[in-house]
Motif scaffolding. Structure first.
Motif, PDB file in Angstrom:
ATOM      1  N   MET A   1       0.822  -1.216   0.000  1.00  0.00           N
ATOM      2  CA  MET A   1       0.000   0.000   0.000  1.00  0.00           C
ATOM      3  C   MET A   1       0.852   1.260   0.000  1.00  0.00           C
ATOM      4  SD  MET A   1      -3.156  -0.835   2.552  1.00  0.00           S
ATOM      5  CE  MET A   1      -2.112  -1.081   3.982  1.00  0.00           C
ATOM      6  N   PRO A 158     -15.756  -4.824  12.599  1.00  0.00           N
ATOM      7  CA  PRO A 158     -16.081  -3.413  12.336  1.00  0.00           C
ATOM      8  C   PRO A 158     -17.389  -2.980  12.980  1.00  0.00           C
ATOM      9  CG  PRO A 158     -16.526  -4.752  10.402  1.00  0.00           C
ATOM     10  CD  PRO A 158     -15.931  -5.679  11.411  1.00  0.00           C
ATOM     11  N   GLN A 338     -20.743 -10.299  12.323  1.00  0.00           N
ATOM     12  CA  GLN A 338     -20.330 -11.519  13.034  1.00  0.00           C
ATOM     13  C   GLN A 338     -18.937 -11.921  12.612  1.00  0.00           C
ATOM     14  OE1 GLN A 338     -23.145 -14.727  12.743  1.00  0.00           O
ATOM     15  NE2 GLN A 338     -21.714 -16.260  13.510  1.00  0.00           N
ATOM     16  N   GLY A 339     -18.174 -12.459  13.537  1.00  0.00           N
ATOM     17  CA  GLY A 339     -16.853 -12.960  13.192  1.00  0.00           C
ATOM     18  C   GLY A 339     -16.054 -13.324  14.424  1.00  0.00           C
ATOM     19  N   THR A 346      -5.744 -10.718  15.205  1.00  0.00           N
ATOM     20  CA  THR A 346      -6.862  -9.853  14.872  1.00  0.00           C
ATOM     21  C   THR A 346      -6.791  -8.520  15.624  1.00  0.00           C
ATOM     22  OG1 THR A 346      -8.115 -11.268  16.359  1.00  0.00           O
ATOM     23  CG2 THR A 346      -8.515 -11.534  14.025  1.00  0.00           C
ATOM     24  N   ALA A 349      -4.211  -6.487  13.869  1.00  0.00           N
ATOM     25  CA  ALA A 349      -4.802  -6.037  12.608  1.00  0.00           C
ATOM     26  C   ALA A 349      -5.774  -4.885  12.850  1.00  0.00           C
ATOM     27  CB  ALA A 349      -5.522  -7.204  11.924  1.00  0.00           C
ATOM     28  N   LEU A 352      -3.857  -1.686  13.773  1.00  0.00           N
ATOM     29  CA  LEU A 352      -3.179  -1.154  12.587  1.00  0.00           C
ATOM     30  C   LEU A 352      -4.181  -0.462  11.648  1.00  0.00           C
ATOM     31  CD1 LEU A 352      -0.664  -0.792  10.863  1.00  0.00           C
ATOM     32  CD2 LEU A 352      -1.000  -3.111   9.977  1.00  0.00           C
ATOM     33  N   ALA A 353      -5.327  -1.110  11.447  1.00  0.00           N
ATOM     34  CA  ALA A 353      -6.346  -0.508  10.578  1.00  0.00           C
ATOM     35  C   ALA A 353      -6.803   0.836  11.141  1.00  0.00           C
ATOM     36  CB  ALA A 353      -7.534  -1.456  10.421  1.00  0.00           C
TER      37      ALA A 353
ATOM     38  N   SER B 162     -15.631  -2.359   5.363  1.00  0.00           N
ATOM     39  CA  SER B 162     -15.107  -3.496   6.129  1.00  0.00           C
ATOM     40  C   SER B 162     -14.014  -4.225   5.353  1.00  0.00           C
ATOM     41  CB  SER B 162     -16.233  -4.471   6.477  1.00  0.00           C
ATOM     42  OG  SER B 162     -17.199  -3.839   7.288  1.00  0.00           O
ATOM     43  N   ARG B 165     -10.979  -2.164   5.478  1.00  0.00           N
ATOM     44  CA  ARG B 165     -10.380  -2.259   6.807  1.00  0.00           C
ATOM     45  C   ARG B 165      -9.530  -3.524   6.940  1.00  0.00           C
ATOM     46  NH1 ARG B 165     -10.808   0.026  11.787  1.00  0.00           N
ATOM     47  NH2 ARG B 165     -10.248  -1.594  13.252  1.00  0.00           N
ATOM     48  N   LEU B 167      -8.198  -5.272   4.507  1.00  0.00           N
ATOM     49  CA  LEU B 167      -7.032  -5.144   3.628  1.00  0.00           C
ATOM     50  C   LEU B 167      -5.988  -4.195   4.240  1.00  0.00           C
ATOM     51  CD1 LEU B 167      -8.778  -4.875   0.133  1.00  0.00           C
ATOM     52  CD2 LEU B 167      -7.567  -6.866   1.074  1.00  0.00           C
ATOM     53  N   THR B 168      -6.461  -3.068   4.763  1.00  0.00           N
ATOM     54  CA  THR B 168      -5.572  -2.072   5.367  1.00  0.00           C
ATOM     55  C   THR B 168      -4.740  -2.666   6.494  1.00  0.00           C
ATOM     56  OG1 THR B 168      -7.084  -0.268   4.866  1.00  0.00           O
ATOM     57  CG2 THR B 168      -5.521   0.114   6.632  1.00  0.00           C
ATOM     58  N   SER B 169      -5.355  -3.591   7.224  1.00  0.00           N
ATOM     59  CA  SER B 169      -4.659  -4.160   8.371  1.00  0.00           C
ATOM     60  C   SER B 169      -3.636  -5.198   7.955  1.00  0.00           C
ATOM     61  CB  SER B 169      -5.675  -4.778   9.331  1.00  0.00           C
ATOM     62  OG  SER B 169      -6.204  -5.964   8.775  1.00  0.00           O
ATOM     63  N   GLY B 170      -3.466  -5.396   6.653  1.00  0.00           N
ATOM     64  CA  GLY B 170      -2.469  -6.349   6.185  1.00  0.00           C
ATOM     65  C   GLY B 170      -2.950  -7.789   6.209  1.00  0.00           C
ATOM     66  N   ASP B 171      -4.267  -7.965   6.301  1.00  0.00           N
ATOM     67  CA  ASP B 171      -4.845  -9.312   6.368  1.00  0.00           C
ATOM     68  C   ASP B 171      -5.399  -9.666   4.984  1.00  0.00           C
ATOM     69  OD1 ASP B 171      -5.955 -11.650   7.286  1.00  0.00           O
ATOM     70  OD2 ASP B 171      -7.682 -10.685   8.230  1.00  0.00           O
ATOM     71  N   ARG B 328      -6.948 -14.313   6.249  1.00  0.00           N
ATOM     72  CA  ARG B 328      -6.072 -15.068   7.141  1.00  0.00           C
ATOM     73  C   ARG B 328      -6.647 -15.063   8.560  1.00  0.00           C
ATOM     74  NH1 ARG B 328      -0.854 -12.203   7.839  1.00  0.00           N
ATOM     75  NH2 ARG B 328      -2.003 -11.479   9.638  1.00  0.00           N
ATOM     76  N   CYS B 329      -7.088 -13.875   9.031  1.00  0.00           N
ATOM     77  CA  CYS B 329      -7.674 -13.790  10.377  1.00  0.00           C
ATOM     78  C   CYS B 329      -9.058 -14.438  10.434  1.00  0.00           C
ATOM     79  CB  CYS B 329      -7.782 -12.339  10.828  1.00  0.00           C
ATOM     80  SG  CYS B 329      -6.223 -11.612  11.341  1.00  0.00           S
ATOM     81  N   TYR B 330      -9.842 -14.292   9.377  1.00  0.00           N
ATOM     82  CA  TYR B 330     -11.187 -14.866   9.329  1.00  0.00           C
ATOM     83  C   TYR B 330     -11.159 -16.071   8.407  1.00  0.00           C
ATOM     84  CZ  TYR B 330     -12.465 -10.391  11.373  1.00  0.00           C
ATOM     85  OH  TYR B 330     -12.550  -9.296  12.189  1.00  0.00           O
ATOM     86  N   SER B 333     -13.944 -19.247  10.236  1.00  0.00           N
ATOM     87  CA  SER B 333     -15.219 -18.612  10.514  1.00  0.00           C
ATOM     88  C   SER B 333     -15.146 -17.215   9.912  1.00  0.00           C
ATOM     89  CB  SER B 333     -15.368 -18.573  12.043  1.00  0.00           C
ATOM     90  OG  SER B 333     -16.557 -17.981  12.414  1.00  0.00           O
ATOM     91  N   PRO B 334     -15.940 -16.981   8.834  1.00  0.00           N
ATOM     92  CA  PRO B 334     -15.769 -15.712   8.110  1.00  0.00           C
ATOM     93  C   PRO B 334     -16.285 -14.508   8.886  1.00  0.00           C
ATOM     94  CG  PRO B 334     -17.690 -16.875   7.279  1.00  0.00           C
ATOM     95  CD  PRO B 334     -17.033 -17.798   8.278  1.00  0.00           C
ATOM     96  N   LEU B 335     -15.825 -13.332   8.478  1.00  0.00           N
ATOM     97  CA  LEU B 335     -16.464 -12.084   8.893  1.00  0.00           C
ATOM     98  C   LEU B 335     -17.758 -11.968   8.092  1.00  0.00           C
ATOM     99  CD1 LEU B 335     -16.623  -9.230  10.149  1.00  0.00           C
ATOM    100  CD2 LEU B 335     -15.055  -8.451   8.381  1.00  0.00           C
TER     101      LEU B 335
END
Lengths: 363, 363
Positions: A1, A158, A338-339, A346, A349, A352-353, B162, B165, B167-171, B328-330, B333-335
């Motif tokens: 980025m 979020p 949800q997450g 996390t 992350a 950082l965000a 979201s 966010r 992506l910004t956090s490097g995830d 990677r973080c989610y 179990s997805p966000l």
């Protein structure tokens, strides 16, 4: 980025490692790796005999917070400097307020400064563009932390930004219901499957899902702090003591009356029958039992609730966090987020965000 | 919130009503109410015999877009001026690109400019801090619109913000699966209950859930545009033609071969057996059929999929939108972000939130 983060200093509870020339220099990778090594060994930065490199120095005790405030005064208003609080301490609030006075930005993973006195909250939020705290409402926090400042973990669902977005759009929020503790989410979905409460809590402790003393989770106080952050975001003038909190153990099993070992061995087991009974009653109503927070108007409460099996919260399994937001636009069918609700990755992350997000002020 | 929005001009497809003094004046409430009255009667601003007040003027044809670009040039870089595109037209893209060249901010509810050529997309996103388009991926859009610029409706689920966010956090995000059409969500959950496909589509049309020609929904092209916006956000260099789109009616029932009336009366009914059969097959696999988009690496496809009944998408009922984000973080179990996906109120709210959000650049 194309992003370069210049780290000026790193604090623990007793000291700060800071670049000598805060205007142009930074803590390089070798210094930061040295910090990680020292803190992993449980030693204060100021007590370490390791060197951190020639372009930085360690200050301790009262010098450390003063240094943070000084740097904020010199750089805070005009640059994208952010003071980040990843501790679990209520003691950072004075430094944070001074930093805010200098027009500096802050990012919090620490819930404490936002959940003590209302006047502190108002001060910290006095310039709402210069604060982010997305990792606070869905984080899991170990407060005992001998590695003091690196132990706070949690996620960055979020939630705050989504609530802010709904409010910003002029859509009034009437109600927030959430399962904000991965630990209690895990416990309640395991006991739902018929396992005894005591067995589930002991297993959760073994798996590292709970704090060293599981009562710190079972008391509900961590969830109450998260709920308070959401309630205050909606404009409530509540204090922590105004929140009705249901503890999952009785007062007579509190930490002043019983050691952690006694609680785990004897206390817990005596709660099994009561919990099994409540789950049976919920099931007979077509419901499941969930440990949730409800924020509605001036009311805020935290505890077990019977919820329909087929609601987002009722369907929740394992340690996921869920937040349901009801507003004029999201009236019959809530906005649901949800997450995963915990983890070092996390939280990092999320913080950082937040730090990057705030840079829009310094384009 | 202490917020004052100064409206400098309002456009329709043929004209602009603009304040005479763009530096200090604005379109007041009475002018804006007059605009609403004129547009509700289906008349162009330039053709209206109504007056809009003495402190503003109507320009038409080629003067209108030129005026927008001129104002952007004068105010765009230094003030919080935002050019908002709530049309459903591909023709706005040239004005938007000129406006971006002047360093001005844009907010889009219109998907078209982001889903035509890749070079237009790159141009519009060339200053990512100066564009917001949260209402595009979860919006429902009527393209026929005789009330041209006021017909685009959709919601502002916090999907783009979201994803940004995370992506910004490097995830890194590996996969996005979503149900992005309230109309098709409604249709698929009704047919799941055993109703014939043709009956459900006709009912949806009567209820105003579909476009005047329901084939505009059933073709999947609107969902494909939304999917493309998400794919491009993840870095894909795809064009709309690269997306595999499953239409819910065969080519021989297309609008060039068959009138809307014939399709509704005869064409649709012939699709009932096939749809019922597919639902039966899905059910025998313990699944339900959902119309979803899948964005995964360089792959992007849109169509019916068999999904587990107890997944967030499988549980979806009615017209809610759902987006599952895997990173990677989610990972396991997805966000998940879920909520109402259509409505004038929610679009207006989403666009307003975008406009306010962007003001951080002009503190």
């Amino acid at each position: 980025m194309g992003l370069h983060l210049r780290v000026l200093g790193v604090c623990d509870s007793r000291s700060i490692l800071v670049a000598n020339d805060i205007f142009t220099a930074e803590l390089g990778d070798s210094s930061l790796h040295a910090v990680c090594r020292v803190k992993s060994s449980g030693v204060s930065l100021s007590a370490s005999s390791d060197g951190f490199g020639g372009d930085c120095q360690v200050l301790s005790d009262s010098e450390a917070p003063r240094k943070v405030v000084d740097i904020a005064g010199l750089l805070g208003r005009s640059t994208g400097l952010v003071v980040v609080d990843c501790s679990a301490s209520p003691e950072t609030v004075e430094v944070l307020k001074d930093v805010i006075d200098h027009g500096c930005c802050i990012v919090l993973a620490n819930k404490k400064p936002l959940t003590t006195e209302m006047k502190d909250y108002e001060k910290l939020l006095s310039n709402i563009r210069r604060i982010r705290y997305e990792s606070t409402p869905t984080s899991l926090c170990w407060e005992t932390g001998y590695i003091d400042d690196i132990v706070q973990v949690g996620a960055g669902l979020p939630v705050i930004s989504s609530i802010n977005r709904v409010l910003t759009s002029g859509d009034p929020i009437s109600r927030i219901v959430g399962s904000l503790s991965g630990t209690l989410g895990y416990v309640m979905s395991e006991v739902e499957d018929g396992k005894p409460f005591s067995q589930v809590v002991r297993a959760a402790k073994c798996l590292g899902y709970t704090e060293p003393d599981p009562r710190d989770d079972l008391s509900g106080m961590d969830v109450a702090r998260k709920a308070l952050i959401l309630a205050r975001l909606l404009g409530s003038q509540l204090d922590l003591s105004d929140i009705k909190v249901e503890s999952l153990y009785p007062d007579e099993m509190g930490s002043t009356a019983m050691s952690t070992e006694d609680f785990l061995q004897d206390g817990l087991a005596s709660l099994d029958v009561g919990m099994a009974e409540r789950i049976k009653v919920a099931a007979s109503n077509g419901c499941v039992l969930r440990y949730v927070c409800v924020v509605e108007g001036p009311r805020c409460q935290v505890g077990l609730q019977e919820l329909p099996k087929d609601s987002p919260l009722g369907r929740l399994r394992g340690s996921d966090n869920v937040v349901e937001i009801y507003s004029r636009c999201y009236k019959d069918s809530p906005l649901v987020i949800q997450g995963a609700g915990a983890g070092n990755d996390t939280t990092a992350a999320g913080v950082l965000a937040d730090m990057v997000d705030i840079q829009d002020l310094f384009k």
